[in-house]
Motif scaffolding. Structure first.
Motif, PDB file in Angstrom:
ATOM      1  N   ILE A 170       0.857  -1.183   0.000  1.00 10.78           N
ATOM      2  CA  ILE A 170       0.000   0.000   0.000  1.00 10.78           C
ATOM      3  C   ILE A 170       0.893   1.234   0.000  1.00 10.78           C
ATOM      4  CG2 ILE A 170      -1.790   1.280   1.245  1.00 10.78           C
ATOM      5  CD1 ILE A 170      -2.623  -1.416   2.498  1.00 10.78           C
ATOM      6  N   VAL A 171       0.715   2.097  -0.976  1.00 19.80           N
ATOM      7  CA  VAL A 171       1.508   3.320  -1.087  1.00 19.80           C
ATOM      8  C   VAL A 171       0.660   4.481  -0.582  1.00 19.80           C
ATOM      9  CG1 VAL A 171       2.777   4.849  -2.635  1.00 19.80           C
ATOM     10  CG2 VAL A 171       2.749   2.379  -3.061  1.00 19.80           C
ATOM     11  N   GLY A 172       1.039   5.024   0.559  1.00 16.11           N
ATOM     12  CA  GLY A 172       0.303   6.121   1.160  1.00 16.11           C
ATOM     13  C   GLY A 172      -0.371   5.700   2.447  1.00 16.11           C
ATOM     14  N   ALA A 173      -0.024   6.364   3.557  1.00 20.78           N
ATOM     15  CA  ALA A 173      -0.555   6.003   4.877  1.00 20.78           C
ATOM     16  C   ALA A 173      -1.514   7.060   5.392  1.00 20.78           C
ATOM     17  CB  ALA A 173       0.584   5.786   5.874  1.00 20.78           C
ATOM     18  N   GLY A 174      -2.288   7.657   4.476  1.00 21.51           N
ATOM     19  CA  GLY A 174      -3.389   8.501   4.909  1.00 21.51           C
ATOM     20  C   GLY A 174      -4.505   7.631   5.453  1.00 21.51           C
TER      21      GLY A 174
ATOM     22  N   SER B 205      -6.704   2.470   6.592  1.00 15.31           N
ATOM     23  CA  SER B 205      -7.940   1.704   6.785  1.00 15.31           C
ATOM     24  C   SER B 205      -7.888   0.394   6.010  1.00 15.31           C
ATOM     25  CB  SER B 205      -9.155   2.533   6.343  1.00 15.31           C
ATOM     26  OG  SER B 205      -9.351   3.640   7.194  1.00 15.31           O
ATOM     27  N   ILE B 206      -7.387   0.438   4.784  1.00 13.43           N
ATOM     28  CA  ILE B 206      -7.231  -0.798   4.013  1.00 13.43           C
ATOM     29  C   ILE B 206      -6.295  -1.756   4.746  1.00 13.43           C
ATOM     30  CG2 ILE B 206      -6.305  -1.772   1.863  1.00 13.43           C
ATOM     31  CD1 ILE B 206      -7.298   0.763   0.450  1.00 13.43           C
TER      32      ILE B 206
ATOM     33  N   ASN C 150     -15.160  10.097   3.019  1.00 10.38           N
ATOM     34  CA  ASN C 150     -16.124   9.003   3.086  1.00 10.38           C
ATOM     35  C   ASN C 150     -16.118   8.171   1.805  1.00 10.38           C
ATOM     36  OD1 ASN C 150     -17.583   9.396   5.744  1.00 10.38           O
ATOM     37  ND2 ASN C 150     -17.814  11.427   4.858  1.00 10.38           N
ATOM     38  N   ALA C 151     -15.956   8.839   0.656  1.00 12.90           N
ATOM     39  CA  ALA C 151     -15.863   8.101  -0.601  1.00 12.90           C
ATOM     40  C   ALA C 151     -14.626   7.213  -0.614  1.00 12.90           C
ATOM     41  CB  ALA C 151     -15.845   9.071  -1.780  1.00 12.90           C
ATOM     42  N   GLY C 152     -13.508   7.720  -0.079  1.00 15.58           N
ATOM     43  CA  GLY C 152     -12.296   6.911   0.000  1.00 15.58           C
ATOM     44  C   GLY C 152     -12.445   5.719   0.928  1.00 15.58           C
ATOM     45  N   LEU C 153     -13.197   5.888   2.019  1.00 12.42           N
ATOM     46  CA  LEU C 153     -13.413   4.769   2.930  1.00 12.42           C
ATOM     47  C   LEU C 153     -14.343   3.728   2.320  1.00 12.42           C
ATOM     48  CD1 LEU C 153     -13.607   6.804   6.239  1.00 12.42           C
ATOM     49  CD2 LEU C 153     -11.762   5.276   5.530  1.00 12.42           C
ATOM     50  N   ARG C 154     -15.247   4.158   1.429  1.00 15.64           N
ATOM     51  CA  ARG C 154     -16.025   3.166   0.671  1.00 15.64           C
ATOM     52  C   ARG C 154     -15.088   2.343  -0.221  1.00 15.64           C
ATOM     53  NH1 ARG C 154     -19.324   7.779  -0.235  1.00 15.64           N
ATOM     54  NH2 ARG C 154     -21.008   7.846   1.286  1.00 15.64           N
ATOM     55  N   ASP C 155     -14.118   3.019  -0.821  1.00 16.11           N
ATOM     56  CA  ASP C 155     -13.110   2.284  -1.599  1.00 16.11           C
ATOM     57  C   ASP C 155     -12.432   1.231  -0.726  1.00 16.11           C
ATOM     58  OD1 ASP C 155     -13.658   4.117  -3.625  1.00 16.11           O
ATOM     59  OD2 ASP C 155     -11.805   5.260  -3.334  1.00 16.11           O
TER      60      ASP C 155
ATOM     61  N   ALA D 192     -10.612  -4.013   0.188  1.00 17.14           N
ATOM     62  CA  ALA D 192      -9.789  -4.811   1.102  1.00 17.14           C
ATOM     63  C   ALA D 192     -10.237  -6.267   1.149  1.00 17.14           C
ATOM     64  CB  ALA D 192      -9.815  -4.195   2.496  1.00 17.14           C
ATOM     65  N   TRP D 193     -11.538  -6.501   1.281  1.00  9.51           N
ATOM     66  CA  TRP D 193     -11.968  -7.912   1.392  1.00  9.51           C
ATOM     67  C   TRP D 193     -11.731  -8.647   0.081  1.00  9.51           C
ATOM     68  CZ3 TRP D 193     -15.627 -10.662  -1.314  1.00  9.51           C
ATOM     69  CH2 TRP D 193     -16.576  -9.952  -2.060  1.00  9.51           C
ATOM     70  N   LYS D 194     -11.852  -7.961  -1.052  1.00 12.42           N
ATOM     71  CA  LYS D 194     -11.631  -8.628  -2.334  1.00 12.42           C
ATOM     72  C   LYS D 194     -10.177  -9.054  -2.488  1.00 12.42           C
ATOM     73  CE  LYS D 194     -15.500  -6.357  -4.611  1.00 12.42           C
ATOM     74  NZ  LYS D 194     -15.964  -5.334  -5.560  1.00 12.42           N
ATOM     75  N   LEU D 195      -9.244  -8.189  -2.104  1.00  9.03           N
ATOM     76  CA  LEU D 195      -7.838  -8.569  -2.143  1.00  9.03           C
ATOM     77  C   LEU D 195      -7.578  -9.766  -1.234  1.00  9.03           C
ATOM     78  CD1 LEU D 195      -6.128  -5.053  -2.075  1.00  9.03           C
ATOM     79  CD2 LEU D 195      -6.112  -6.663  -3.981  1.00  9.03           C
ATOM     80  N   ALA D 196      -8.121  -9.715  -0.013  1.00 10.33           N
ATOM     81  CA  ALA D 196      -7.898 -10.820   0.926  1.00 10.33           C
ATOM     82  C   ALA D 196      -8.490 -12.120   0.397  1.00 10.33           C
ATOM     83  CB  ALA D 196      -8.514 -10.472   2.282  1.00 10.33           C
ATOM     84  N   TRP D 197      -9.692 -12.060  -0.148  1.00  8.84           N
ATOM     85  CA  TRP D 197     -10.345 -13.282  -0.631  1.00  8.84           C
ATOM     86  C   TRP D 197      -9.598 -13.867  -1.832  1.00  8.84           C
ATOM     87  CZ3 TRP D 197     -12.566 -11.745   3.474  1.00  8.84           C
ATOM     88  CH2 TRP D 197     -13.617 -12.433   4.053  1.00  8.84           C
TER      89      TRP D 197
END
Length: 560
Positions: free
Chosen positions: A11-15, A20-21, A301-306, A311-316
């Protein structure tokens, strides 16, 4: 500082979006590395609003209560005419997703809490002072060159890379060279934050005054923020000088010289969206993918929807639970909604920051008149104007039944439920970080073959939930059989009773991000669930190249 050389997700960027991801991936048992070129959290006045969907995201990561400690919940928003008359007060009463819709926080404090959350996971690494300088990808992963604060370079191999590196994303602009379509608004805004709040105004106020539109709001710990529009010819840096700041504040507080300004910065509003959110094994999230003007408080909020969607798709995928090609669903499910939120913010901005006095007068007359129309008033006051995400394609199953398909791809409600007498929980906390199959007054898997149960377990749906009403004990609902690995819960508020009754379905399959993946009547459950599993699951035993090693992978967290 040790930088791992082989990692499932970089993950590039720790904002707040990137971290959250990382927290979600950590909770799902997937290893990741987060790099951030800045050594410390930036102490700038940035996002202040979090909605109910954002809090549900933090809840999934186990951080909602920690975030709430530095937050003011359920904050009203008022809109004022040019003549200082309040024409609307937005104070939503609904908590259909388990949380209030308007909550205020200070982003620097929130980021610290999110970073502290990463300390729970030994398989998640945060490396500040490290930047991405080069990236190449192939069919099996990405190879990134990183540079640390001492100038040393490190080569990292990752299965996937998520770019959360902001509106001027080096990944989007310099590497992928994706279009960033939209516009930059001509007017700049100066944002000023002071401590020891001098005003007794516990709400957010949008002042639609043509002479200088401004926003004024209370933040936690006695902070007060002002946002003032700058006019053509006004120099942004000059407007940050102490005398100019006092001049701006002097129109709104009695003794501006006594205010302690702790942060001030000039911002340009942008309305832009990247041409693609997924390119091979690289994904864009947050401001790297889209930038939203602040008028409806939906940028972060839009970024947190991202974050929740991705995140779950990458994990799955990395855990062999989902076909790798379904990563493209992240773009399919998020791009259109991100654009819709930008368009709504642009509309609000054009109406509320109007500088033409006659047009502003007409606007004020219109808004004052609709206050007496209950349906229109409720539409505004309950924030029903906010377009909710709805997926018609992606990781969802449309059965062909119009009534059921209207529900698919929408976020499921989150009421309070009971599994044990006297122990009330939010629904998400009870089902855990996984797929969940909820059956109303029955067993959706009655007569299901063993192969379907095995498929659901591979999907991460090894927890089935039978729901029964507490107060409406019809013969059909008086007993729900406990299913294998399942639970019977009571609908203590009757919210689920009325939802299932109104929607006309008997079961729902809920994704880890709490969206409805499939739903239907009892007689359709076995064929529909079988079709969904066959659509989503990769061949038996497959773990996608670039996934976590056996020692890094872990089972999904158990339900609470």
């Amino acid at each position: 500082m040790k930088i791992p050389t082989d990692i499932p997700v970089l993950i590039v960027g720790a904002g707040p979006v990137g971290v959250s991801i990382a927290n979600l991936l950590g909770h799902y048992g997937t290893a990741c590395l987060v790099v951030e070129r800045n050594l410390q959290v930036l102490n700038y006045p940035r996002a202040v609003g979090l909605d109910d969907e954002a809090l549900r995201t933090f809840q999934a990561a186990g951080l909602a209560e920690a975030m709430l400690r530095d937050m003011i919940q359920n904050v009203p928003m008022r809109m004022y005419t040019a003549g200082k008359r309040c024409f609307a007060e937005i104070l939503p009463s609904t908590r259909e997703f388990g949380w209030f819709r308007r909550n205020l926080f200070s982003q620097p404090l929130g980021e610290l809490t999110l970073r502290q959350g990463l300390e729970r996971f030994p398989h998640v690494n945060l490396c500040p002072g490290v930047e991405l300088v080069h990236l190449v990808q192939d069919d099996e992963g990405v190879t990134a060159t990183l540079r640390d604060a001492e100038g040393a370079e490190h080569r990292v191999r990752a299965g996937y890379l998520v770019a959360c590196d902001g509106g001027r994303s080096m990944v989007r602009e310099g590497i992928l060279k994706l279009p960033f379509e939209g516009r930059t608004h001509p007017a700049k805004w100066v944002v000023i934050e002071c401590d020891h709040d001098p005003l007794d105004a516990p709400y957010t106020a949008l002042h639609c005054e043509p002479q200088r539109p401004y926003v004024c709001l209370r933040l936690p710990y006695g902070l007060r923020r002002w946002e003032f529009m700058l006019f053509p010819g006004e120099d942004g840096e000059q407007m940050l000088q102490p005398e100019k700041v006092r001049e701006l504040l002097g129109r709104h507080v009695a003794e501006p010289d006594k205010l302690n300004v702790i942060r001030a910065r000039v911002y340009t509003h942008n309305s832009r969206v990247a041409g693609a959110f997924v390119v091979g094994r690289v994904c864009l999230a947050g401001d790297a993918a889209h930038i939203t003007p602040p008028w409806i408080g939906q940028g972060l909020n839009a970024g947190l929807r991202d974050a929740f969607n991705l995140a779950w798709k990458l994990a799955w995928i990395l855990q062999g639970r989902m076909k790798p090609e379904l990563l493209a669903s992240y773009h399919e499910e998020r791009h259109a909604h991100a654009k819709a939120m930008i368009d709504l913010a642009d509309l609000f901005g054009s109406v509320l920051s109007q500088r033409n006095r006659f047009v502003a007068w007409m606007r004020d007359r219109f808004f004052l008149s609709i206050k007496n129309i209950p349906r229109v008033r409720d539409y505004v006051l309950q924030m029903k104007f906010k377009p909710m995400p709805r997926f018609t394609k992606g990781v969802v199953l449309n059965s062909g039944d119009a009534r059921s398909d209207e529900l698919v791809g929408r976020m499921f409600i989150q009421p309070n439920v009971e599994r044990e007498a006297g122990r009330t929980q939010r629904l998400d906390d009870m089902v855990g970080a996984r797929f969940a199959l909820l059956s109303w007054c029955g067993d959706a898997l009655a007569g299901a073959p063993a192969c379907l149960r095995e498929q659901l377990e591979r999907l991460g749906c090894d927890h089935y939930v039978g729901v029964r009403s507490r107060s409406i004990r019809s013969e059909a609902c008086s007993h729900v059989p406990v299913q294998p690995s399942g639970t019977v819960i009571e609908d203590v508020e009757n919210t689920l009773h009325f939802w299932f009754q109104a929607k006309g379905v008997d079961w729902v399959l809920i994704r880890p991000d709490r969206f409805i993946a499939a739903t239907g009547k009892a007689g359709d459950s076995v064929p529909q669930l079988s079709t969904f599993c066959e659509t989503v699951l990769p061949p038996t035993g497959s773990v996608f190249a670039g996934s976590a090693s056996a020692s890094e992978q872990s089972r999904l967290p158990a339900h609470a």
